[in-house]
Design a protein around this motif. Structure first.
Motif, mmCIF file in Angstrom:
data_model
loop_
_atom_site.group_PDB
_atom_site.id
_atom_site.type_symbol
_atom_site.label_atom_id
_atom_site.label_comp_id
_atom_site.label_asym_id
_atom_site.label_seq_id
_atom_site.Cartn_x
_atom_site.Cartn_y
_atom_site.Cartn_z
ATOM 1 N N GLY A 248 0.820 -1.208 0.000
ATOM 2 C CA GLY A 248 0.000 0.000 0.000
ATOM 3 C C GLY A 248 0.854 1.257 0.000
ATOM 4 O O GLY A 248 0.579 2.218 -0.742
ATOM 5 N N LYS A 249 1.903 1.271 0.806
ATOM 6 C CA LYS A 249 2.811 2.428 0.834
ATOM 7 C C LYS A 249 3.577 2.562 -0.482
ATOM 8 O O LYS A 249 3.892 3.675 -0.912
ATOM 9 N N GLU A 250 3.861 1.419 -1.128
ATOM 10 C CA GLU A 250 4.513 1.469 -2.433
ATOM 11 C C GLU A 250 3.597 2.132 -3.463
ATOM 12 O O GLU A 250 4.037 2.971 -4.270
ATOM 13 N N ILE A 251 2.312 1.788 -3.423
ATOM 14 C CA ILE A 251 1.340 2.400 -4.336
ATOM 15 C C ILE A 251 1.243 3.895 -4.071
ATOM 16 O O ILE A 251 1.241 4.712 -5.006
ATOM 17 N N ALA A 252 1.179 4.282 -2.786
ATOM 18 C CA ALA A 252 1.094 5.705 -2.432
ATOM 19 C C ALA A 252 2.337 6.455 -2.911
ATOM 20 O O ALA A 252 2.238 7.594 -3.384
ATOM 21 N N TYR A 253 3.486 5.839 -2.814
ATOM 22 C CA TYR A 253 4.734 6.465 -3.259
ATOM 23 C C TYR A 253 4.688 6.769 -4.760
ATOM 24 O O TYR A 253 5.130 7.830 -5.220
ATOM 25 N N HIS A 254 4.132 5.837 -5.539
ATOM 26 C CA HIS A 254 4.079 6.014 -6.992
ATOM 27 C C HIS A 254 3.121 7.135 -7.411
ATOM 28 O O HIS A 254 3.149 7.561 -8.565
ATOM 29 N N CYS A 255 2.283 7.605 -6.496
ATOM 30 C CA CYS A 255 1.372 8.723 -6.816
ATOM 31 C C CYS A 255 2.090 10.070 -6.772
ATOM 32 O O CYS A 255 1.493 11.106 -7.093
ATOM 33 N N GLN A 256 3.346 10.080 -6.332
ATOM 34 C CA GLN A 256 4.216 11.257 -6.362
ATOM 35 C C GLN A 256 3.635 12.483 -5.641
ATOM 36 O O GLN A 256 3.827 13.620 -6.055
ATOM 37 N N GLY A 257 2.894 12.227 -4.568
ATOM 38 C CA GLY A 257 2.448 13.338 -3.720
ATOM 39 C C GLY A 257 1.252 14.111 -4.238
ATOM 40 O O GLY A 257 0.865 15.115 -3.639
ATOM 41 N N LEU A 258 0.639 13.668 -5.337
ATOM 42 C CA LEU A 258 -0.512 14.376 -5.886
ATOM 43 C C LEU A 258 -1.795 13.772 -5.311
ATOM 44 O O LEU A 258 -2.116 12.620 -5.586
ATOM 45 N N PRO A 259 -2.558 14.536 -4.514
ATOM 46 C CA PRO A 259 -3.752 13.982 -3.863
ATOM 47 C C PRO A 259 -4.748 13.363 -4.839
ATOM 48 O O PRO A 259 -5.333 12.328 -4.546
ATOM 49 N N LEU A 260 -4.948 13.992 -6.001
ATOM 50 C CA LEU A 260 -5.911 13.447 -6.961
ATOM 51 C C LEU A 260 -5.491 12.060 -7.414
ATOM 52 O O LEU A 260 -6.326 11.168 -7.583
ATOM 53 N N ALA A 261 -4.188 11.843 -7.626
ATOM 54 C CA ALA A 261 -3.705 10.516 -8.027
ATOM 55 C C ALA A 261 -3.947 9.506 -6.919
ATOM 56 O O ALA A 261 -4.323 8.359 -7.177
ATOM 57 N N VAL A 262 -3.743 9.934 -5.674
ATOM 58 C CA VAL A 262 -3.991 9.041 -4.530
ATOM 59 C C VAL A 262 -5.451 8.640 -4.484
ATOM 60 O O VAL A 262 -5.793 7.458 -4.307
ATOM 61 N N VAL A 263 -6.335 9.628 -4.635
ATOM 62 C CA VAL A 263 -7.769 9.366 -4.576
ATOM 63 C C VAL A 263 -8.195 8.455 -5.727
ATOM 64 O O VAL A 263 -9.004 7.541 -5.553
ATOM 65 N N ALA A 264 -7.639 8.686 -6.930
ATOM 66 C CA ALA A 264 -8.000 7.875 -8.089
ATOM 67 C C ALA A 264 -7.567 6.427 -7.912
ATOM 68 O O ALA A 264 -8.328 5.500 -8.211
ATOM 69 N N VAL A 265 -6.354 6.215 -7.421
ATOM 70 C CA VAL A 265 -5.888 4.837 -7.244
ATOM 71 C C VAL A 265 -6.626 4.177 -6.082
ATOM 72 O O VAL A 265 -6.837 2.955 -6.087
ATOM 73 N N ALA A 266 -7.081 4.965 -5.106
ATOM 74 C CA ALA A 266 -7.902 4.409 -4.023
ATOM 75 C C ALA A 266 -9.212 3.867 -4.583
ATOM 76 O O ALA A 266 -9.735 2.847 -4.112
ATOM 77 N N GLY A 267 -9.748 4.555 -5.607
ATOM 78 C CA GLY A 267 -10.964 4.071 -6.246
ATOM 79 C C GLY A 267 -10.768 2.708 -6.891
ATOM 80 O O GLY A 267 -11.690 1.883 -6.923
ATOM 81 N N ILE A 268 -9.555 2.447 -7.409
ATOM 82 C CA ILE A 268 -9.254 1.124 -7.972
ATOM 83 C C ILE A 268 -9.172 0.090 -6.855
ATOM 84 O O ILE A 268 -9.757 -0.997 -6.944
ATOM 85 N N LEU A 269 -8.457 0.436 -5.799
ATOM 86 C CA LEU A 269 -8.219 -0.523 -4.709
ATOM 87 C C LEU A 269 -9.517 -0.915 -4.005
ATOM 88 O O LEU A 269 -9.658 -2.047 -3.546
ATOM 89 N N LYS A 270 -10.478 0.016 -3.935
ATOM 90 C CA LYS A 270 -11.746 -0.295 -3.258
ATOM 91 C C LYS A 270 -12.539 -1.365 -3.992
ATOM 92 O O LYS A 270 -13.329 -2.077 -3.385
ATOM 93 N N THR A 271 -12.335 -1.465 -5.302
ATOM 94 C CA THR A 271 -13.089 -2.443 -6.090
ATOM 95 C C THR A 271 -12.235 -3.654 -6.463
ATOM 96 O O THR A 271 -12.651 -4.467 -7.279
ATOM 97 N N THR A 272 -11.046 -3.736 -5.879
ATOM 98 C CA THR A 272 -10.137 -4.848 -6.155
ATOM 99 C C THR A 272 -10.074 -5.754 -4.929
ATOM 100 O O THR A 272 -10.200 -5.289 -3.791
ATOM 101 N N GLU A 273 -9.892 -7.020 -5.141
ATOM 102 C CA GLU A 273 -9.738 -7.957 -4.022
ATOM 103 C C GLU A 273 -8.604 -7.496 -3.110
ATOM 104 O O GLU A 273 -7.517 -7.155 -3.574
ATOM 105 N N LYS A 274 -8.876 -7.432 -1.836
ATOM 106 C CA LYS A 274 -7.888 -6.942 -0.870
ATOM 107 C C LYS A 274 -6.934 -8.076 -0.488
ATOM 108 O O LYS A 274 -6.949 -8.606 0.623
ATOM 109 N N SER A 275 -6.088 -8.416 -1.483
ATOM 110 C CA SER A 275 -5.054 -9.429 -1.274
ATOM 111 C C SER A 275 -3.729 -8.840 -1.731
ATOM 112 O O SER A 275 -3.681 -7.911 -2.546
ATOM 113 N N GLN A 276 -2.652 -9.380 -1.219
ATOM 114 C CA GLN A 276 -1.330 -8.859 -1.540
ATOM 115 C C GLN A 276 -1.021 -8.993 -3.031
ATOM 116 O O GLN A 276 -0.439 -8.085 -3.648
ATOM 117 N N ASN A 277 -1.448 -10.101 -3.640
ATOM 118 C CA ASN A 277 -1.186 -10.306 -5.064
ATOM 119 C C ASN A 277 -1.914 -9.273 -5.924
ATOM 120 O O ASN A 277 -1.358 -8.716 -6.874
#
Length: 1037
Positions: free
Chosen positions: A491-520
């Motif tokens: 999760g922190k790796e994903i946040a790092y790749h958003c490069q500090g832009l809140p909109l990118a964080v929010v957008a990728v959070a939208g993906i994660l909410k609809t994705t299976e919450k597994s490490q793979n």
């Protein structure tokens, strides 16, 4: 007399008597051709006459063959009969080539085709006498001959036009086309009788290809689907063209399309896929969501889209509410996606700001702004948009705004400013009364801030740190819960790749909410982001948005892109958006209603953080939404790439060369230019009205035409849009609400038989009978600019109609008694604003609208009020009705008892002037959640609320009532969440026991008595959970 004439007449006499209807037609045609004509004309007509004769004979033979019952019919199996039926239709289509003048010069073609028809009976007899194993069947021979006929006609058949068909949601389009073909076949229209069998065959191909949905992205399938979808779009174009205005070439085009579909179906059947089922299922787990599982639940509030972890909100609030009493400017600057607009909206909507400023307004500037639009946006927020204001000149609008702001403490937000021009255009409208008024700007350009306000630096938003990005991501995905320890690293790796832009964080959070919450699963997302890593936060955000788009289910992609067309720096009205989605075919047929599914789709997009809620309704549902600037840019780019919509603005040719001003008069500046023709499937046009009208564009394959006037002023003169009926014949959506059509609704509207959505405006008096031709229409919106509009009786024939909205108000053409029992609009679910006489007249109409869910109407006093007919109509027959709005005009009703459906959830009443004792019927409605009593709905100084009333009420608004004493307790409104009192100047106080309503969140008191204001403040002080907003009646207007 010419010898050839005798030859033709002799052939006519040889036709058997049972075919007498044919020679009569032919003889009459021959007589008309030959009588009193020159010999050259006769020679010219003979090949055509011979051709018609042989065609009639051949067609009759095939039809007779299909009815054979003798032993000679043994070889004519069922499938062969179907094939012969198809060939009968083909031959009828071939006969249509006579409508082309060029065929008269082609005696060789006419003779060859005529000879084939002449030989048909002899060929059949010959084949019947031959060995079935060594000779072709009769249908096989027919097939071969029709291909030879097509080959002879090849140089006469026009080439299929080049169109830009969409590339989005291909298999969903196939489903939509299949539904349309089923409806067309069910309707059994005479206009499509000749293509009935081809349509049935196309349906079979569509059903076969729809099974490829689970493996659409497989390399072997993708190209096949692309080619098949292109053919499906062609088939749709051809069939709809035939339904509206058949031309002979349409039938040949359709035959070619069918040939190609057969080849593709055969090719698809031979493909053997090696992809394991598990792999396919895994790829779909991210994107596929069952429609039945979608929820319409409320999502986060407006200010939760981006969380300001730096606590910059207090800094902005201090600059707005403290400091100098002079008019001051506050600036928020930063790169796109940092949350400038979100922070400004959060502050703008805060209780502290609402209490501090007397007046507030918001306008979105954008790079290409128009002064008039900005003025109208600000006036809408401050005063409301009246007809008088719409008609004002720009100078008068500025003067009106200044007068409204004078001596009031105001806050104006100018969002997304790109230059100093907008400020220079508007600053003279903002008076400085030294009372602490403020102007709040947001911009991505520091240069603009320094040009407008040089003396102090702006508030500059910076990128989030890695830790702040992770905190925001965790909050958006897990809300109040903590992220599981096994997901924190990735999760922190994903946040790092958003490069500090809140909109990118929010957008990728939208993906994660609809994705299976597994490490793979999460690691797959991280790997996708890292493979596209770009040393530019804004560019990286676009990559995140692209990933979000790829993870959308197919049924949401078109819905999402449509938002980019309607959102041009403004809020999108959700109700209109959903009606357009339905008309476009984006909403599938399910057990739920179209509207419920559309709402669920929108809430899904909001939950994925791609769409922002900007306004809510009184019942908590979304009224308006918008897109972030970067999301909007992404949408527009994707729309262009996938040919989903073509956006036309004044910067596009040829409109860039048009004059930027009308100079106070109209002139034909486009007369000598070449015609404007569009090949796009959908068009969104943002131009001056007269520029569009003068260019008279066309789009023979265009299905949607949505027009946005580049200025929001109401047009003062009517526009002639008659070219639309002939230049855009296949329109499915026509949104011309901002055009003034004058006082006459064009009867030619009936030409556009494919319409599902129609919105027009003007000083219209009535709607023509030809509206009944639009049998597929689902939504009709008429924005009347004055008085009543009359509906024709033919409106009852449009049984597909779901939404009928006409203002100012609408009435039916004749007395309801003249309507037959079959005159029912059983699919109509919303209707406004219906004008009805009280009593039985209203009831006769209403019972013909059995499935209404939402009704807005005017009840007026019955002309026969001397009898007992002037009573409140019985509405309890509307068992599906959930929302009802009624304005009453006339003397008080003789019987003030309400007869309302028990399912009612929302009720608005105005001007009934009934005593408060009659409100008990309303109070006992078991499902009522929203109640608005406006403009004298009830009269009397005292309202005594009785026990067991309003048990589920959540929202209550009292506006312009003469109530003085309100006797109620917390038990009467035990579930109330919001209370609004406005212009109730006699009300002494709000019941103090309301402090004990645990669900109560907000009390608003606007322009009421001072004692009522104090009672609200007291309730707010007693509990920290209830917010209180006061707008004092002592303020200047």
């Amino acid at each position: 007399m010419l010898p050839d004439f005798e030859d033709v007449m002799d052939k006519c006499r040889q036709i058997p008597r049972r075919l007498c209807r044919y020679p009569r037609k032919l003889l009459a045609r021959i007589e008309s051709k030959f009588k009193d004509h020159e010999s050259s004309v006769v020679k010219y007509s003979l090949p055509v006459l011979r051709f018609q004769l042989e065609m009639h004979k051949g067609e009759f033979f095939l039809k007779r063959l299909l009815r054979l019952k003798s032993k000679n019919d043994e070889r004519l199996m069922a499938h062969q009969k179907d094939q012969i039926k198809l060939f009968v239709q083909k031959f009828e289509c071939i006969a249509l080539i006579l409508s082309d003048e060029r065929i008269k010069d082609r005696e060789d073609v006419l003779g060859a085709i005529g000879e084939f028809f002449h030989r048909l009976p002899y060929v059949f007899i010959f084949l019947n006498e031959q060995d079935e194993m060594t000779n072709p069947s009769f249908p096989e021979l027919l097939d071969k001959e029709t291909h030879l006929i097509k080959a002879k006609l090849m140089d006469l058949i026009p080439k299929f036009p080049e169109f830009n068909f969409p590339k989005t949601s291909k298999l969903k389009f196939l489903d939509f086309l299949g539904r349309n073909l089923r409806e067309l076949l069910k309707y059994n229209s005479a206009s499509t009788a000749l293509v009935k069998l081809p349509m049935e065959e196309i349906q079979v191909h569509l059903q076969n290809f729809s099974q490829l949905e689970d493996i659409e992205e497989h390399p072997k399938i993708e190209d096949l689907v692309d080619r098949f979808t292109d053919l499906a779009y062609k088939a749709e174009y051809i069939i709809d063209s035939i339904e509206g205005d058949a031309q002979w070439q349409h039938f040949f085009w359709l035959d070619n399309v069918l040939d190609e579909l057969r080849l593709l179906s055969e090719k698809a059947g031979g493909i053997h896929l090696t992809t394991p089922d598990m792999e396919v299922q895994d790829s779909k787990s991210v994107t596929q969501v069952s429609v039945d599982k979608l929820s319409t639940k409320n999502t986060s509030a407006i200010d939760e889209i981006v969380v300001d972890l730096s606590n910059r909100e207090n800094e902005i609030l201090n600059q707005l509410t403290r400091g100098s009493s002079k008019l001051d400017i506050v600036f928020i600057v930063g790169m796109p996606g940092l949350g400038k607009t979100t922070l400004a909206r959060k502050v703008y909507s805060s209780l502290k700001v609402m209490r501090h400023f007397h007046l507030r307004a918001w306008c979105s500037v954008s790079p290409e702004y128009e002064k008039r639009r900005l003025l109208l946006e600000i006036l809408t927020g401050i005063h409301g948009l009246t007809e008088e204001i719409r008609q004002m000149r720009d100078e008068d609008l500025q003067d009106k705004l200044r007068k409204l702001l004078l001596k009031n403490k105001y806050l104006i937000v100018m969002d997304d400013v790109w230059g100093i021009g907008a400020w220079n255009d508007l600053k003279n409208s903002f008076p400085d009364d030294a009372n602490g008024s403020r102007i709040l700007f947001t911009s991505r350009l520091h240069r603009v801030a320094s040009e407008i306000k040089q003396e102090s630096p702006p508030l500059s938003l910076s990128l989030f740190s890695h830790e702040e990005s992770w905190q925001l991501l965790e909050k958006k995905v897990f809300k109040e819960e903590c992220c599981p320890s096994e997901l924190q690293g990735v999760g922190k790796e994903i946040a790092y790749h958003c490069q500090g832009l809140p909109l990118a964080v929010v957008a990728v959070a939208g993906i994660l909410k609809t994705t299976e919450k597994s490490q793979n699963s999460w690691q797959t997302i991280a790997d996708n982001l890292s493979s596209q890593i770009i040393d530019n936060p804004e560019a990286q955000c676009k990559e995140v948005l692209d990933l979000s788009y790829k993870h959308l289910p197919e049924y949401l992609k078109s819905c999402f892109l449509y938002l980019g067309v309607l959102n041009e720096g403004r809020d999108i009205l959700v109700r209109k958006l959903m009606l357009l989605w339905i008309a476009e075919g984006f909403i599938p047929e399910t057990k739920k209603g179209f509207e419920d599914v559309a709402e669920a789709f929108l809430m899904d997009l909001i939950d994925r953080s791609l769409v922002i809620i900007s306004k809510r309704r009184s019942n908590g549902k979304v009224r308006a939404c918008r897109l972030h600037d970067l999301v909007l840019d992404f949408c527009k780019s994707k729309t262009e790439d996938e040919k989903f919509f073509q956006l036309i603005t004044r910067s596009d040719n040829p409109y860039a060369s048009f004059p930027s001003t009308d100079y106070g008069f109209e002139f034909d500046f486009y007369r000598h230019s070449s015609p404007v023709s569009f090949a796009s499937y959908r068009l969104a046009i943002s131009l001056k009205r007269n520029h569009f009208i003068e260019s008279k564009p066309s789009g023979s394959a265009t299905r949607s035409l949505v027009f946005f006037a580049s200025t929001d002023s109401e047009p003062k003169r009517p526009y002639d849009i008659s070219f639309i009926w002939h230049n855009f014949k296949l329109l499915r959506v026509l949104d011309f609400e901002c055009f003034n059509l004058g006082i006459s609704f064009p009867v030619e509207i009936g030409i556009l038989v494919q319409l599902r959505y129609l919105a027009v405006g003007g000083y219209l008096k009535s709607i023509p009978q030809s509206i009944a031709n639009l049998r597929k229409l689902k939504t009709l919106i008429v924005k009347g600019l004055s008085g009543k509009i009359t509906l024709p009786n033919t409106i009852w024939r449009i049984t597909s109609l779901r939404h009928l909205h006409v203002n100012l108000h609408v009435a039916f053409d004749s007395d309801a008694e003249e309507l037959g029992d079959s005159s029912i609009l059983e699919n109509l679910v919303s209707f406004s604003c219906l004008s009805l006489s009280c009593g039985k007249d209203a009831e006769r109409i209403i019972k013909r609208l059995p499935n209404l869910c939402k009704l807005s109407c005017i009840f007026y006093e019955s002309p026969n009020s001397s009898t007992n007919s002037n009573h409140f109509p019985r509405l309890n027959c509307l068992t599906h009705l959930e929302s009802l709005k009624i304005f009453y005009y006339g003397s008080p009703l003789k019987n003030g008892e309400f007869s309302l459906p028990l399912n009612l959830k929302k009720l608005t009443l105005s001007n009934f002037r009934l005593p408060w004792s009659h409100i008990s019927t309303i109070g006992r409605l078991p499902n009522l959640e929203v109640l608005k009593l406006l403009s004298g709905a009830f009269e009397g100084e005292t309202w005594d609320v009785e026990e067991e009333e309003f048990q589920n009420l959540k929202f209550l608004s009292l506006d312009n009532l003469n109530i003085a004493q309100w006797n109620a307790s917390c038990g009467h409104f035990s579930k109330l969440e919001r209370l609004i009192l406005q212009n109730c100047k006699d009300l002494e106080e709000i019941p103090e026991d309301f402090a004990n309503i645990y669900t109560l969140e907000m009390i608003e008191v606007h322009w009421c008595s001072e004692s009522a204001e104090k009672s609200a403040i007291k309730i707010g002080e007693e509990t920290e959970d209830i917010k209180v907003l006061i707008r004092s009646s002592n303020l200047s207007s």
